[in-house]
Design a protein around this motif. Structure first.
Motif, PDB file in Angstrom:
ATOM      1  N   UNK A 180     -85.855 -55.727  25.185  1.00 13.71           N
ATOM      2  CA  UNK A 180     -85.657 -55.270  23.810  1.00 13.71           C
ATOM      3  C   UNK A 180     -86.474 -54.010  23.521  1.00 13.71           C
ATOM      4  N   UNK A 181     -85.875 -53.016  22.881  1.00 11.88           N
ATOM      5  CA  UNK A 181     -86.620 -51.794  22.540  1.00 11.88           C
ATOM      6  C   UNK A 181     -87.680 -52.106  21.489  1.00 11.88           C
ATOM      7  N   UNK A 182     -88.798 -51.420  21.561  1.00 10.80           N
ATOM      8  CA  UNK A 182     -89.912 -51.707  20.649  1.00 10.80           C
ATOM      9  C   UNK A 182     -90.184 -50.584  19.660  1.00 10.80           C
ATOM     10  N   UNK A 183     -89.693 -49.374  19.938  1.00 14.49           N
ATOM     11  CA  UNK A 183     -89.957 -48.247  19.043  1.00 14.49           C
ATOM     12  C   UNK A 183     -88.822 -47.229  19.140  1.00 14.49           C
ATOM     13  N   UNK A 184     -88.828 -46.287  18.199  1.00 13.95           N
ATOM     14  CA  UNK A 184     -87.801 -45.239  18.154  1.00 13.95           C
ATOM     15  C   UNK A 184     -86.391 -45.835  18.217  1.00 13.95           C
ATOM     16  N   UNK A 185     -86.143 -46.816  17.352  1.00 13.67           N
ATOM     17  CA  UNK A 185     -84.859 -47.504  17.374  1.00 13.67           C
ATOM     18  C   UNK A 185     -83.701 -46.601  16.965  1.00 13.67           C
ATOM     19  N   UNK A 186     -83.959 -45.698  16.020  1.00 13.84           N
ATOM     20  CA  UNK A 186     -82.879 -44.845  15.550  1.00 13.84           C
ATOM     21  C   UNK A 186     -81.779 -45.678  14.906  1.00 13.84           C
ATOM     22  N   UNK A 187     -80.535 -45.181  14.995  1.00 13.34           N
ATOM     23  CA  UNK A 187     -79.403 -45.901  14.413  1.00 13.34           C
ATOM     24  C   UNK A 187     -78.264 -45.955  15.424  1.00 13.34           C
ATOM     25  N   UNK A 188     -77.870 -47.181  15.788  1.00 14.52           N
ATOM     26  CA  UNK A 188     -76.733 -47.359  16.687  1.00 14.52           C
ATOM     27  C   UNK A 188     -76.972 -46.912  18.120  1.00 14.52           C
ATOM     28  N   UNK A 189     -78.220 -46.936  18.564  1.00 14.82           N
ATOM     29  CA  UNK A 189     -78.549 -46.499  19.928  1.00 14.82           C
ATOM     30  C   UNK A 189     -78.626 -47.669  20.897  1.00 14.82           C
ATOM     31  N   UNK A 190     -79.026 -48.840  20.412  1.00 16.99           N
ATOM     32  CA  UNK A 190     -79.208 -50.019  21.263  1.00 16.99           C
ATOM     33  C   UNK A 190     -78.311 -51.156  20.773  1.00 16.99           C
ATOM     34  N   UNK A 191     -77.902 -52.014  21.704  1.00 16.59           N
ATOM     35  CA  UNK A 191     -77.036 -53.134  21.341  1.00 16.59           C
ATOM     36  C   UNK A 191     -77.556 -54.408  21.984  1.00 16.59           C
ATOM     37  N   UNK A 192     -77.338 -55.522  21.304  1.00 15.67           N
ATOM     38  CA  UNK A 192     -77.914 -56.793  21.721  1.00 15.67           C
ATOM     39  C   UNK A 192     -77.190 -57.361  22.943  1.00 15.67           C
ATOM     40  N   UNK A 193     -77.609 -58.522  23.385  1.00 13.74           N
ATOM     41  CA  UNK A 193     -77.072 -59.119  24.611  1.00 13.74           C
ATOM     42  C   UNK A 193     -75.664 -59.682  24.453  1.00 13.74           C
ATOM     43  N   UNK A 194     -75.324 -60.117  23.243  1.00 16.72           N
ATOM     44  CA  UNK A 194     -74.053 -60.824  23.051  1.00 16.72           C
ATOM     45  C   UNK A 194     -73.202 -60.188  21.953  1.00 16.72           C
ATOM     46  N   UNK A 195     -71.927 -60.533  21.963  1.00 18.48           N
ATOM     47  CA  UNK A 195     -71.008 -60.131  20.903  1.00 18.48           C
ATOM     48  C   UNK A 195     -70.039 -61.276  20.627  1.00 18.48           C
ATOM     49  N   UNK A 196     -69.507 -61.292  19.423  1.00 16.17           N
ATOM     50  CA  UNK A 196     -68.499 -62.294  19.039  1.00 16.17           C
ATOM     51  C   UNK A 196     -67.118 -61.679  19.214  1.00 16.17           C
ATOM     52  N   UNK A 197     -66.171 -62.474  19.691  1.00 13.11           N
ATOM     53  CA  UNK A 197     -64.813 -61.981  19.872  1.00 13.11           C
ATOM     54  C   UNK A 197     -63.820 -63.104  19.619  1.00 13.11           C
ATOM     55  N   UNK A 198     -62.689 -62.776  18.998  1.00 17.80           N
ATOM     56  CA  UNK A 198     -61.596 -63.734  18.867  1.00 17.80           C
ATOM     57  C   UNK A 198     -60.266 -62.981  18.832  1.00 17.80           C
ATOM     58  N   UNK A 199     -59.196 -63.703  19.123  1.00 20.97           N
ATOM     59  CA  UNK A 199     -57.865 -63.092  19.248  1.00 20.97           C
ATOM     60  C   UNK A 199     -56.916 -63.616  18.181  1.00 20.97           C
ATOM     61  N   UNK A 200     -55.922 -62.773  17.873  1.00 23.30           N
ATOM     62  CA  UNK A 200     -54.881 -63.173  16.934  1.00 23.30           C
ATOM     63  C   UNK A 200     -53.509 -62.927  17.544  1.00 23.30           C
ATOM     64  N   UNK A 201     -52.642 -63.922  17.443  1.00 23.77           N
ATOM     65  CA  UNK A 201     -51.224 -63.757  17.756  1.00 23.77           C
ATOM     66  C   UNK A 201     -50.428 -64.421  16.643  1.00 23.77           C
ATOM     67  N   UNK A 202     -49.198 -63.988  16.462  1.00 25.78           N
ATOM     68  CA  UNK A 202     -48.386 -64.510  15.363  1.00 25.78           C
ATOM     69  C   UNK A 202     -48.181 -66.014  15.451  1.00 25.78           C
ATOM     70  N   UNK A 203     -48.052 -66.531  16.670  1.00 26.50           N
ATOM     71  CA  UNK A 203     -47.765 -67.955  16.822  1.00 26.50           C
ATOM     72  C   UNK A 203     -49.003 -68.835  16.685  1.00 26.50           C
TER      73      UNK A 203
END
Length: 353
Positions: free
Chosen positions: A14-37
């Protein structure tokens, strides 16, 4: 909410300084799918990584895409909070409706964020003004070349630890008033949080930066004379004893911070007027010294004081290019509520448990 969790073998440092904005991303992400049926299905929290899409994926050609932006905060009481997430959820629903995309219920939207934030709670930075930026987004992933509403979509949430927007204090910015290009018009997608709106604004931003200005103040798309919003922020102007801002009528983003600031202003005893203000009226107020303060409002900065306006060769300096007393009070009050250093009488904080 039920979902599949796919564990990552090796976690990032994990970064500890100079984080800025939108430079680092965490270990996980959420994802789900959509279909009409099936509707929304296949809900997962998986390791953060690349998305593979076919060259014919419809979003690449016809831009069916929406997104949101909000933050998670580590409160001074040790609890984790979101700020008014159901308002983001409602706006996301409205954006999807305009873009002919399937609805994500407010409960599903907020629950997906909460579950991911719980998994990644150790990524929430605890320095002064730091937070965990949350980016939910959705796009058409049907593989087809043909202009029609897509039949399948993907929804994701990614997280990014961000630093204090004003590490050295709240500082004014210089604004260029754009009257050549148009960002939004009545009947269009100006109120939608979609990538196309931001793409349309880049040419004005590039022009402003070339002239030495930080942001663009956009005028209406028909007459090109009524004040609307500043790039990625809503705009507000304290003229005499009234705060004036553009109305939400389809061309201006209904900002969560905008709504919160308007509530605070009314509680502070200020008159707030939503109206179509002519740019000449604004510049005249600046020349006469009646434009006491001006600021933009948005998730990233909360408040961005405006110290200078430039329009058709004329420069107007606002409040001697200093952060105004009201602007600072609004910033301190709202961030105090967000980081739980102030009482939340509006019930805006949503605890993540």
């Amino acid at each position: 909410m039920e979902f599949e969790f796919v564990e990552k073998k090796e976690l990032k440092e994990k970064p500890k300084e100079n984080l800025g904005f939108g430079k680092y991303f965490t270990d996980y992400m959420f994802v789900m799918d959509y279909t009409e049926d099936k509707g929304w299905h296949n809900k997962k929290i998986i390791p953060y990584g690349d998305i593979t899409v076919n060259p014919s994926t419809m979003v690449l050609h016809y831009a069916q895409e929406t997104f949101e932006g909000l933050k998670a905060y580590k409160g001074k009481d040790g609890k984790i909070y979101l700020f008014r997430p159901y308002m983001n959820a409602k706006r996301f629903k409205n954006s999807n409706e305009r873009m002919c995309m399937p609805e994500v219920s407010e409960e599903l939207f907020v629950d997906s964020i909460k579950e991911l934030v719980k998994v990644e709670k150790d990524w929430i930075p605890e320095g002064e003004g730091e937070s965990l930026y949350i980016r939910p987004f959705m796009f058409a992933d049907e593989e087809s070349l043909g202009v029609h509403v897509a039949k399948s979509y993907k929804f994701l949430v990614i997280l990014s630890p961000v630093g204090a927007y004003y590490p050295e204090g709240v500082n004014p910015i210089k604004i260029y008033v754009e009257d050549e290009y148009v960002r939004a018009s009545v009947g269009g997608t100006g109120f939608v949080k979609c990538g196309g709106n931001y793409a349309a604004s880049l040419i004005g931003q590039k022009k402003a930066e070339k002239l030495g200005y930080t942001q663009v103040l956009w005028l209406d798309g028909i007459h090109r004379k009524y004040v609307e919003e500043v790039g990625s922020m809503n705009a507000m102007f304290l003229i005499d004893d009234t705060v004036v801002t553009a109305p939400i009528e389809g061309t201006v983003l209904p900002g969560v911070t905008r709504d919160s600031i308007m509530t605070l202003l009314k509680d502070f005893g200020y008159k707030v007027e939503e109206k179509h203000m002519h740019i000449d009226e604004l510049m005249k107020a600046g020349r006469e010294g009646r434009l006491k303060e001006a600021f933009g409002t948005g998730t990233a900065a909360v408040i961005s004081p405006i110290g200078e306006l430039y329009y058709k060769g004329e420069e107007v300096i606002v409040n001697d290019f200093k952060t105004g007393e009201l602007t600072q009070k609004l910033y301190d009050t709202l961030t105090g509520i967000q980081w739980a250093t102030k009482d939340d009488k509006y019930k805006w904080r949503e605890e993540v448990r």
